[in-house]
Write a protein that holds these residues in place. Sequence first.
Motif, PDB file in Angstrom:
ATOM      1  N   ARG A  31       9.779  -5.292  -4.025  1.00 18.36           N
ATOM      2  CA  ARG A  31      10.857  -4.317  -3.939  1.00 18.36           C
ATOM      3  C   ARG A  31      11.262  -4.442  -5.310  1.00 18.36           C
ATOM      4  O   ARG A  31      11.337  -3.204  -5.973  1.00 18.36           O
ATOM      5  N   ARG A  35      11.494  -1.663  -8.030  1.00 14.78           N
ATOM      6  CA  ARG A  35      12.728  -1.390  -8.646  1.00 14.78           C
ATOM      7  C   ARG A  35      12.257  -1.819  -9.797  1.00 14.78           C
ATOM      8  O   ARG A  35      13.580  -0.701 -10.922  1.00 14.78           O
ATOM      9  N   GLU A  85       5.720  -3.821   2.966  1.00 12.75           N
ATOM     10  CA  GLU A  85       5.877  -4.307   1.733  1.00 12.75           C
ATOM     11  C   GLU A  85       5.212  -2.684   0.919  1.00 12.75           C
ATOM     12  O   GLU A  85       6.476  -3.045  -0.340  1.00 12.75           O
ATOM     13  N   LEU A  88       8.245  -0.617   0.955  1.00 14.06           N
ATOM     14  CA  LEU A  88       9.506  -1.466   0.366  1.00 14.06           C
ATOM     15  C   LEU A  88       9.233  -0.155  -1.342  1.00 14.06           C
ATOM     16  O   LEU A  88      10.016   0.345  -1.759  1.00 14.06           O
ATOM     17  N   GLU A  92      11.449   2.769  -3.024  1.00 13.33           N
ATOM     18  CA  GLU A  92      11.635   2.281  -4.325  1.00 13.33           C
ATOM     19  C   GLU A  92      11.369   3.111  -5.853  1.00 13.33           C
ATOM     20  O   GLU A  92      11.690   4.316  -6.335  1.00 13.33           O
TER      21      GLU A  92
END
Length: 395
Positions: A31, A35, A85, A88, A92
């Motif tokens: 994440r 991000r 995973e 996430l 993002e």
Amino acid sequence: MTPESNGADVPVTADLLEIDSLFTKNELAVRDTVRAFVDTRIRPNIAAWYEDALFPVELVPEMGELGLLGMHLNGYGCPGRSAVEYGLAALELEAGDSGLRTFVSVQGSLAMSAIHKHGSEDQKHQWLPRMAAGEVVGCFGLTEPGAGSDPGSMKTFARREGDDWIINGSKRWIGLASIAQLAIIWTMTDDGVRGFIVPTDTPGFRATPIEPKLSMRASIQCDIELSDVRLPGSALLPGAKGLRGPFECLNEARYGIIWGAMGAARDSYLAALDYSQQRLQFDKPLAGYQLTQEKLVNMALEINKGMLLALQIGRLKEAGKLQPHQISAGKLNNCREAIRICRDARAMLGGNGITLDHPPMRHANNLESVRTYEGTDDVHTLILGNHITGIPAFR
């Protein structure tokens, strides 16, 4: 949902329930990596890309290097990450823009998944490593001008001619088609629905971007025309027979949307929260008014509920227990709530909210597409209604 600053040393976050504690270290690391990529490569540029209706093709190899393409697939050069995973990462990416998350979805969850699930070993080795690296872009041709929610009525047809196949027909709203090197094309045949790998430089294949658009402007959607497209027998996906073939790929894409929609919602919520703390009206911040706080609370609650829903669906997927109606529950709820959050956030920004200086209206516009593709609200409602009552009401 890591804390941000509100300028008064008070933690600001959308995470009311310590949802971060439910993720593993590896999940949080994925994440945070995505991000950081969004913060450095997408956020500074997305307003211009959106205004200019430009898809940033230069990001494709970067996404491949980060392991975002075919992220949830194993082998053949694919990253082999877990369902959560991947979720996430989708969240993002969509916090940056739905168009960029859509690219990852079309490439990995649709085109690559079709080959991974239904292709021959030769097809997998030929295409998947290069697609995972971002060297080859794929698209997924199912929807037609007259067949959206009812793909069983598709008119595109493939007929046998010796060892070859000849395809004629048209597809609409096909992401990436004008920049793709291969297309997964679903057609009717004398043996029902089948899928084909179609190199886009094949004579008779033409992709035309759909313009102008009010949604998904930093993305590409196309019309495809197939006029006597001749393919060798090796182009057929041997493992896909009937509508189950494309539907299995669509469910992969729908899963990513469940997470992604919450990214757009979170980004809009945080924008409204920050604005309401800085904007003074009648000598005090907007955030100090009861109506503002009620709106912020409602947004935060729906984001937290949507995250918990996405996480539960992700854990079911990892356990091999996920059912199609559960995917519909997540897609219907999270898209519906996300677009409401983005619209409310735009309203809180007043007139400033209609500019590209702020993300909520861009997110809301994009979500008009997201809630439509991979099954409309109505279609997912009927899937759930069928599950609950046992009575199909599609016709």
